[in-house]
Design a protein around this motif. Structure first.
Motif, PDB file in Angstrom:
ATOM      1  N   UNK A  79       0.884  -1.273   0.147  1.00  0.00           N
ATOM      2  CA  UNK A  79       0.121  -0.100   0.089  1.00  0.00           C
ATOM      3  C   UNK A  79       0.862   1.180  -0.093  1.00  0.00           C
ATOM      4  N   UNK A  80       0.247   2.339  -0.149  1.00  0.00           N
ATOM      5  CA  UNK A  80       1.032   3.462  -0.240  1.00  0.00           C
ATOM      6  C   UNK A  80       0.273   4.959   0.248  1.00  0.00           C
ATOM      7  N   UNK A  81       0.868   5.788   0.676  1.00  0.00           N
ATOM      8  CA  UNK A  81       0.430   6.988   0.954  1.00  0.00           C
ATOM      9  C   UNK A  81       0.612   8.298  -0.121  1.00  0.00           C
ATOM     10  N   UNK A  82      -0.152   9.376  -0.083  1.00  0.00           N
ATOM     11  CA  UNK A  82      -0.004  10.238  -1.133  1.00  0.00           C
ATOM     12  C   UNK A  82       1.621  10.373  -1.596  1.00  0.00           C
ATOM     13  N   UNK A  83       2.509  10.880  -0.416  1.00  0.00           N
ATOM     14  CA  UNK A  83       3.681  11.218  -0.663  1.00  0.00           C
ATOM     15  C   UNK A  83       4.540   9.987  -1.173  1.00  0.00           C
ATOM     16  N   UNK A  84       4.445   8.871  -0.796  1.00  0.00           N
ATOM     17  CA  UNK A  84       5.080   7.674  -1.275  1.00  0.00           C
ATOM     18  C   UNK A  84       4.599   7.477  -2.862  1.00  0.00           C
ATOM     19  N   UNK A  85       3.498   7.842  -3.176  1.00  0.00           N
ATOM     20  CA  UNK A  85       3.073   7.495  -4.498  1.00  0.00           C
ATOM     21  C   UNK A  85       3.906   8.488  -5.384  1.00  0.00           C
ATOM     22  N   UNK A  86       3.770  10.012  -4.728  1.00  0.00           N
ATOM     23  CA  UNK A  86       4.604  10.830  -5.325  1.00  0.00           C
ATOM     24  C   UNK A  86       6.007  10.698  -5.561  1.00  0.00           C
ATOM     25  N   UNK A  87       6.739  10.200  -4.634  1.00  0.00           N
ATOM     26  CA  UNK A  87       8.184   9.768  -4.678  1.00  0.00           C
ATOM     27  C   UNK A  87       8.247   8.694  -6.177  1.00  0.00           C
ATOM     28  N   UNK A  88       7.246   7.770  -5.937  1.00  0.00           N
ATOM     29  CA  UNK A  88       7.398   6.716  -6.938  1.00  0.00           C
ATOM     30  C   UNK A  88       7.098   7.055  -8.336  1.00  0.00           C
ATOM     31  N   UNK A  89       6.282   7.899  -8.616  1.00  0.00           N
ATOM     32  CA  UNK A  89       5.808   8.340 -10.055  1.00  0.00           C
ATOM     33  C   UNK A  89       6.614   9.434 -10.449  1.00  0.00           C
ATOM     34  N   UNK A  90       6.889  10.539  -9.343  1.00  0.00           N
ATOM     35  CA  UNK A  90       7.495  11.765  -9.857  1.00  0.00           C
ATOM     36  C   UNK A  90       8.851  12.058  -9.391  1.00  0.00           C
ATOM     37  N   UNK A  91       9.301  10.682  -8.548  1.00  0.00           N
ATOM     38  CA  UNK A  91      10.781  10.938  -8.040  1.00  0.00           C
ATOM     39  C   UNK A  91      10.819  12.291  -7.071  1.00  0.00           C
ATOM     40  N   UNK A  92       9.897  12.735  -6.404  1.00  0.00           N
ATOM     41  CA  UNK A  92       9.786  13.991  -5.650  1.00  0.00           C
ATOM     42  C   UNK A  92       8.583  13.999  -4.672  1.00  0.00           C
ATOM     43  N   UNK A  93       8.927  14.598  -3.713  1.00  0.00           N
ATOM     44  CA  UNK A  93       7.612  14.720  -2.716  1.00  0.00           C
ATOM     45  C   UNK A  93       7.548  16.291  -2.285  1.00  0.00           C
ATOM     46  N   UNK A  94       8.080  16.775  -3.273  1.00  0.00           N
ATOM     47  CA  UNK A  94       7.795  18.693  -3.344  1.00  0.00           C
ATOM     48  C   UNK A  94       6.158  18.717  -3.251  1.00  0.00           C
ATOM     49  N   UNK A  95       5.787  19.818  -2.840  1.00  0.00           N
ATOM     50  CA  UNK A  95       4.395  20.174  -2.657  1.00  0.00           C
ATOM     51  C   UNK A  95       3.507  19.942  -4.085  1.00  0.00           C
ATOM     52  N   UNK A  96       4.208  20.468  -5.126  1.00  0.00           N
ATOM     53  CA  UNK A  96       3.295  20.181  -6.503  1.00  0.00           C
ATOM     54  C   UNK A  96       3.249  18.617  -6.819  1.00  0.00           C
ATOM     55  N   UNK A  97       4.273  18.032  -6.641  1.00  0.00           N
ATOM     56  CA  UNK A  97       4.121  16.572  -6.986  1.00  0.00           C
ATOM     57  C   UNK A  97       3.340  15.709  -5.965  1.00  0.00           C
ATOM     58  N   UNK A  98       3.492  16.422  -4.696  1.00  0.00           N
ATOM     59  CA  UNK A  98       2.408  15.555  -3.613  1.00  0.00           C
ATOM     60  C   UNK A  98       1.168  15.902  -4.011  1.00  0.00           C
TER      61      UNK A  98
END
Length: 355
Positions: free
Chosen positions: A61-80
């Motif tokens: 399973x994933x959180x929003x930030x984990x998915x952002x890291x996974x598909x965008x390679x970043x957890x910055x505000x925009x990607x999150x």
């Protein structure tokens, strides 16, 4: 207290908050519109599918930030925020497993469930596309001059078009058979910018040429048949070509009588007629001749079954809808001057006092 993109500050309840964008510092409300636009430009649903495949294999399973890291390679505000939008709007690949505060945990749906959801989504998209095309057909037909509008039969060729036009027809005559017809007609009128009334539906069907300008609604309400099927017409043609008479041995030649039919000059179908002779004792013998339709129609035949469904011919000021196919009724079942006609005849002898 929150501020929107216009700088308007409002008090909201904590329950109204669905997501808090992480990592935002020194935020200015004037940045909101630009931030939202960048997020919309950055949304790619296919990224969600790739993430689903990988997480399903790992049963993770994933959180929003984990998915952002996974598909965008970043957890910055925009990607999150983009990851949040993808997950919150997704109805196919992920489901919420739990929510703690403002943090939701998402899990990949089983492959079979995703396959079924994709099938339903595709079916819905196809149905919506067909509906838009149908509405466009209505608009196109409505804008055509009266002489160029498509014939009624053209609306009944394809099943899905026929279903929608019949729903509209049922709504126009207040004869909807089920909720589906009402819902379909309502959707059509809404798409056409019309009020949901039977009058609006009727006028629309007239405007597209499906109904005549002076359509007789009672014919529709009482389901009165106004034409015959090709199968019935073919059977009628065959009957007219046959020369056999099942009652030939019982026929009596009454062609020496003068026969009178009381009708208008334009009558094409003469069902009955009269003759009268004076007997030697002064009494009057009246002959009543009725066209012998039964000699042509065998009980249980397709012609017979169709006639039983109709029950009668319908005579209106504007048109006549015969119980039998018109050619059969006018030729084979009618008393014609100058021709030998099959008839059932009864005679009555009247006494001077009318007995």
């Amino acid at each position: 207290m929150v501020s929107d993109q216009n700088g308007v500050t409002t008090s909201i309840k904590p329950q109204q908050i669905t997501f808090i964008v992480p990592g935002v510092k020194n935020f200015n409300h004037m940045d909101i519109s630009d931030f939202i636009q960048k997020a919309q430009n950055n949304l790619d649903p296919s990224l969600l599918e790739f993430a689903w495949v990988e997480l399903l294999e790992k049963n993770q399973s994933v959180t929003v930030e984990e998915l952002a890291e996974m598909i965008f390679g970043s957890v910055e505000p925009l990607e999150s925020y983009c990851a949040h939008l993808l997950l919150s709007k997704d109805e196919i690949y992920f489901a919420v497993l739990e929510t703690k505060g403002y943090i939701s945990v998402y899990g990949p749906r089983p492959a079979m469930q995703v396959e079924e959801l994709l099938r339903r989504k595709l079916a819905k998209e196809v149905a919506e596309k067909e509906f838009r095309e149908f509405v466009q057909l209505l608009k196109s037909a409505k804008s055509m001059p009266s002489h160029a509008k498509p014939p009624k039969s053209s609306w009944e060729v394809k099943e899905k078009i026929r279903h929608r036009i019949k729903s509209l027809e049922a709504y126009a005559i207040d004869m909807c058979e089920n909720d589906d017809q009402k819902k379909t007609a309502g959707m059509i009128m809404k798409a056409m910018g019309l009020t949901k009334t039977s009058t609006s539906a009727l006028n629309l069907l007239i405007d597209v040429g499906y109904f005549a300008v002076h359509v007789n609604l009672d014919l529709l309400k009482f389901n009165i048949r106004t034409d015959h099927s090709d199968e019935v017409m073919s059977a009628a043609e065959s009957l007219l070509l046959e020369s056999t008479d099942p009652d030939e041995v019982d026929r009596i030649d009454l062609t020496d009588l003068k026969v009178y039919a009381i009708d208008v000059d334009e009558a094409d179908e003469l069902d009955d007629a009269l003759s009268a002779t004076r007997l030697q004792d002064g009494r009057i013998k009246v002959w009543i001749h009725v066209a012998d339709a039964a000699s042509l129609v065998q009980p249980g035949s397709i012609i017979d079954r169709e006639a039983m469904k109709r029950g009668t011919s319908v005579f209106l000021p504007t048109a006549t809808y015969p119980m039998f196919p018109e050619k059969l009724a006018m030729d084979g079942m009618s008393l014609k001057q100058g021709k030998l006609c099959k008839a059932v005849t009864v005679s009555v002898v009247l006494h001077s006092d009318g007995r």
